[in-house]
Write an enzyme that holds these catalytic residues in place. Structure first.
Site, mmCIF file in Angstrom:
data_model
loop_
_atom_site.group_PDB
_atom_site.id
_atom_site.type_symbol
_atom_site.label_atom_id
_atom_site.label_comp_id
_atom_site.label_asym_id
_atom_site.label_seq_id
_atom_site.Cartn_x
_atom_site.Cartn_y
_atom_site.Cartn_z
ATOM 1 N N ASP A 332 0.867 -1.161 0.000
ATOM 2 C CA ASP A 332 0.000 0.000 0.000
ATOM 3 C C ASP A 332 0.914 1.223 0.000
ATOM 4 O O ASP A 332 2.070 1.134 0.396
ATOM 5 C CB ASP A 332 -0.852 -0.055 1.274
ATOM 6 C CG ASP A 332 -1.509 1.269 1.581
ATOM 7 O OD1 ASP A 332 -2.186 1.791 0.692
ATOM 8 O OD2 ASP A 332 -1.339 1.758 2.704
ATOM 9 N N ASP A 569 -1.890 -0.668 5.847
ATOM 10 C CA ASP A 569 -2.171 -0.075 7.153
ATOM 11 C C ASP A 569 -3.633 0.324 7.311
ATOM 12 O O ASP A 569 -4.126 0.470 8.418
ATOM 13 C CB ASP A 569 -1.311 1.183 7.344
ATOM 14 C CG ASP A 569 -1.778 2.304 6.433
ATOM 15 O OD1 ASP A 569 -2.007 2.029 5.240
ATOM 16 O OD2 ASP A 569 -1.951 3.436 6.908
ATOM 17 N N ASP A 573 -7.256 -1.304 3.124
ATOM 18 C CA ASP A 573 -6.369 -2.421 2.787
ATOM 19 C C ASP A 573 -6.883 -3.746 3.336
ATOM 20 O O ASP A 573 -6.389 -4.810 2.962
ATOM 21 C CB ASP A 573 -4.963 -2.193 3.370
ATOM 22 C CG ASP A 573 -4.331 -0.934 2.825
ATOM 23 O OD1 ASP A 573 -4.457 -0.707 1.610
ATOM 24 O OD2 ASP A 573 -3.722 -0.188 3.607
HETATM 25 P P1 ADP Z 1 -3.731 4.294 0.122
HETATM 26 O O1 ADP Z 1 -3.406 4.002 1.550
HETATM 27 O O2 ADP Z 1 -4.310 3.173 -0.624
HETATM 28 O O3 ADP Z 1 -2.566 4.880 -0.612
HETATM 29 P P2 ADP Z 1 -5.694 6.227 1.097
HETATM 30 O O4 ADP Z 1 -6.255 5.453 2.229
HETATM 31 O O5 ADP Z 1 -4.854 7.393 1.459
HETATM 32 O O6 ADP Z 1 -4.904 5.368 0.051
HETATM 33 O O7 ADP Z 1 -6.895 6.733 0.220
HETATM 34 C C1 ADP Z 1 -6.746 7.074 -1.169
HETATM 35 C C2 ADP Z 1 -7.196 8.458 -1.507
HETATM 36 O O8 ADP Z 1 -8.526 8.675 -1.099
HETATM 37 C C3 ADP Z 1 -6.396 9.507 -0.800
HETATM 38 O O9 ADP Z 1 -5.232 9.825 -1.494
HETATM 39 C C4 ADP Z 1 -7.391 10.666 -0.780
HETATM 40 O O10 ADP Z 1 -7.352 11.359 -1.985
HETATM 41 C C5 ADP Z 1 -8.712 10.004 -0.660
HETATM 42 N N1 ADP Z 1 -9.171 9.973 0.746
HETATM 43 C C6 ADP Z 1 -9.359 8.898 1.512
HETATM 44 N N2 ADP Z 1 -9.802 9.240 2.739
HETATM 45 C C7 ADP Z 1 -9.899 10.589 2.739
HETATM 46 C C8 ADP Z 1 -10.272 11.554 3.728
HETATM 47 N N3 ADP Z 1 -10.648 11.226 4.960
HETATM 48 N N4 ADP Z 1 -10.216 12.843 3.373
HETATM 49 C C9 ADP Z 1 -9.828 13.186 2.145
HETATM 50 N N5 ADP Z 1 -9.461 12.346 1.188
HETATM 51 C C10 ADP Z 1 -9.489 11.053 1.470
HETATM 52 MG MG MG Z 2 -2.844 3.247 3.532
#
Ligand code: ADP
Ligand code: MG
Length: 672
Positions: A332, A569, A573
């Protein structure tokens, strides 16, 4: 004091003690027999039987009567008693010694296995005993002793030099070096100061610290892990269940074969009865799968103990072996390859809005978010004037939405926000793509949708939409209303998230260890993902994935590479972690769901431990293979030898139990 320690020691290691006493009695008995003192020998040798065989006999009989099943312990006892009986009958007293040797060596190998088991339990339990029960809380300027369970978020606590940190907290004043060995296995103390997080169970160095409790004590890292380990311990791993089933049916087979061997040869092969029974007893011993059973568990337990000491928590032994077979790994991005400690990099407002507007509106929905992005936004908006939105709904991997006053607020990645806003302002899109190329994560902020029309019809519509909205639909039905909803982009927030320092080196090391394919899975934008991937040396990137799509990628990798690990994390995931052959979660950054779903936890989020875990897994796998080969060859050799009449009972016992001890000791090598 000394005698008390001795009694405790003998209690915990009663199996070791019994084996030792049995050995001494056996020696004395053999000596007595040698001198012709038959009376003494017939006193000492049975005593050796009783003391050395008591535990196995008890277990064997319990299994027999309670579960109506045979186990190997009982076979050993029967063989030993058979030898003794034959010895008394034929007045060949050395046979009684043969039986006693069998019992002694069986007791020794049992004790060794018990030792490995206790070592493992202790390393894991030492994790648990580390958190103190009380904390010093500051209340109206005075220090008060409070039990940990009564600590509340927001409490300020004082930790003096040399004390254990009572719960996960953030330093508000002071500076110290913290020894985190208990949870990370890292013996070098780490310097920490204001704003940094300290963990329950770690040891404060020379500085006095004032801490602020930022999460409930029961969700501290160490408490969460303890809960998981306790759960894991109550469930038997499948490999263990398999071994036990195998043992039972194999034991039944040996008994039947033993009975046939003890009765048929005089008629079929013309052997005399003494030879026949003697060989049948020897058969019972050498055919028993003791060495086979000792081939796996002690090895895996030693590996688990070793891992726990280094901050790698394997929830069960089979995952350790599996880790050695991994051919592809999926990472991730956010929180795994990057630190997940995100910082606001830039805020760009749209139209007539100000930067403060963008932050305020975003903060209203993010105030309840567990996501690192949300926390960073709320922190940046701390001094501004806003109230939390209602009906907030987080869509993992995409964004978050809610209702602020009379407005619908949407915060998330471009794809998510575009479900509501038909087109994003062009100038902002240009800035976004520049930022993304630099590896920044761009989050869009939009609002509108309800409460704008003001006429009765719209109002009615709104009620309906809201109630539908409650059913967690990721695409609110507003989209389907005949007139496009007046959503409007307020601006974007660019977020910087540092790549973990050890990420690139870890990926190189994993490739060197023979991992054939390493990919990145992220919910983030493709450009951002590419930039991070390049920095860490990953060339296969899957971006803009929803949680189910992460799972699909794992499935496809499994078709090609069979054993696939996933490291992650977040909540988003969890499905992929569950699907992967080995799910690995980051301990500190990891959400509860991720920790629960994963098979392995990297306690201190140190990615380089992945390579350690893999090497440990490979070693475990090859030791288990060696052990099985050794065990099987001994069994076959002894069986053939016995049938040809080339071995006697003591030789059979020594070969059989010797191989058992050998594989057990070989497994214990993994403790190092
Ligand atoms: P990963 O861990 O798979 O890289 P994230 O959990 O960060 O991805 O989620 C992917 C995308 O979703 C983030 O880059 C963001 O753009 C959007 N996102 C997810 N949760 C939020 C949140 N609480 N506020 C704003 N954007 C969010
Ligand atoms: Mg993540």
């Amino acid at each position: 004091m000394y005698s008390q320690r001795l009694t405790e020691f003998t209690k915990e290691h009663s199996d070791v003690f019994a084996a030792a006493v049995c050995g001494v009695l056996l020696l004395l008995g053999a000596f007595a027999l040698h001198l012709g003192w038959l009376g003494w020998a017939l006193l000492l040798l049975p005593a050796a039987y009783v003391i050395g065989g008591y535990e196995s006999a008890r277990e064997g009989l319990t299994t027999l009567f309670k579960e109506k099943e045979l186990d190997v312990d009982l076979l050993m006892i029967v063989a030993a008693l058979g030898a003794a009986g034959l010895g008394l009958w034929q007045r060949e007293y050395h046979l009684i010694i043969d039986g006693a040797i069998l019992i002694l060596i069986f007791a020794i190998s049992g004790a060794l296995e018990g030792y490995a088991m206790r070592r493992t339990e202790r390393s894991i339990r030492s994790l648990m005993s580390l958190t103190p029960d009380i904390a010093m809380v500051l209340r109206q300027g005075r220090e008060e002793e409070v039990s940990i369970s009564q600590l509340k978020v927001g409490d300020e606590i004082v930790v003096k030099p040399g004390e254990l940190i009572p719960t996960d907290a953030v330093i508000v004043s002071g500076y110290s070096t913290i020894n985190q060995a208990a949870i990370t296995g890292e013996s070098l103390p780490i310097e920490k100061t204001v704003g940094e997080e300290v963990f329950a169970g770690t040891l404060n160095g020379y500085g006095a610290l004032k801490l602020k409790v930022h999460q409930p004590p029961e969700s501290s890292l160490i408490q969460r892990v303890i809960k998981l380990v306790e759960q894991a311990q109550t469930e038997e791993p499948p490999s263990q269940q398999f071994i036990e089933k195998f043992e039972r049916s194999y034991a039944r087979f040996i008994v039947i074969a033993g009975i046939l061997l003890a009765t048929l040869p005089p008629f079929l092969l013309g052997w005399d009865w003494e030879t026949t029974i003697y060989r049948a007893l020897t058969f019972l011993v050498v055919a028993s799968p003791c060495a086979l059973m000792a081939a796996i568990m002690p090895t895996l337990l030693s590996g688990i103990a070793n891992g726990a000491r280094q901050g790698i928590l394997f929830k069960n032994g089979s995952q350790l072996e599996m880790m050695g077979k991994v051919r592809a790994i999926a990472f991730d991005k956010t929180g795994t390859l990057t630190t997940g400690i995100v910082q606001l990099f830039q805020v760009i407002p749209a139209g007539n809005y100000s930067q403060a507007d963008v932050l305020k509106v975003a903060a209203t929905v993010e105030s309840v978010s567990e996501h690192a992005i949300g926390k960073a936004i709320v922190q940046a908006a701390a001094d501004l004037n806003w109230v939390s939105a209602v009906e907030v709904q987080a869509i993992p991997g995409q964004g978050i939405l809610g209702i602020n006053k009379d407005q619908q607020v949407i915060v998330g990645n471009a794809a998510f926000v575009q479900k509501y806003v038909t087109n994003l302002p062009e100038d902002l899109q240009k800035s976004a793509s520049v930022l993304e190329q630099q590896g920044k994560t761009v989050v869009w902020v939009a609002q509108g949708g309800i409460g704008r029309g003001g006429d009765g019809e719209m109002g009615g519509q709104r009620e309906k939409e809201n109630s539908k909205f409650n059913t967690l639909s990721p695409t609110p039905p507003l989209f389907h209303s005949p007139t496009p909803p007046p959503f409007e982009v307020i601006g974007l927030i660019a977020i910087a998230d540092e790549v973990r320092a050890e990420a690139a080196a870890t990926i190189a090391r994993l490739k060197a260890l023979g991992v054939e394919q390493i990919v990145m899975l992220t919910g983030d934008n493709q450009r951002t993902a590419d930039s991070v991937a390049q920095a860490v040396g990953i060339n296969q990137v899957y971006a803009e994935l929803l949680p189910e799509e992460k799972l699909d990628v794992i499935r496809r990798l499994q078709e090609q590479y069979e054993t696939v690990a996933m490291v992650g994390d977040g909540i988003n995931d969890a499905p992929a972690l569950a699907q992967a052959s080995v799910g690995i979660a980051m301990g500190v950054a990891g959400s509860d769901v991720a920790l629960e779903t994963a098979d392995i936890i990297l306690m201190a989020d140190r990615l380089e431990k992945l390579a350690v875990a893999m090497r440990l897994g490979k070693r475990a796998h090859s030791i288990v293979k060696q052990n099985i080969a050794v065990a099987l060859s001994f069994i076959i050799l002894l069986l053939v030898g016995n049938f040809l009449g080339n071995i006697n009972l003591p030789l059979g016992v020594i070969g059989h139990e010797g191989s058992t001890v050998l594989v057990t000791l070989s497994g214990l090598r993994l403790l190092k």
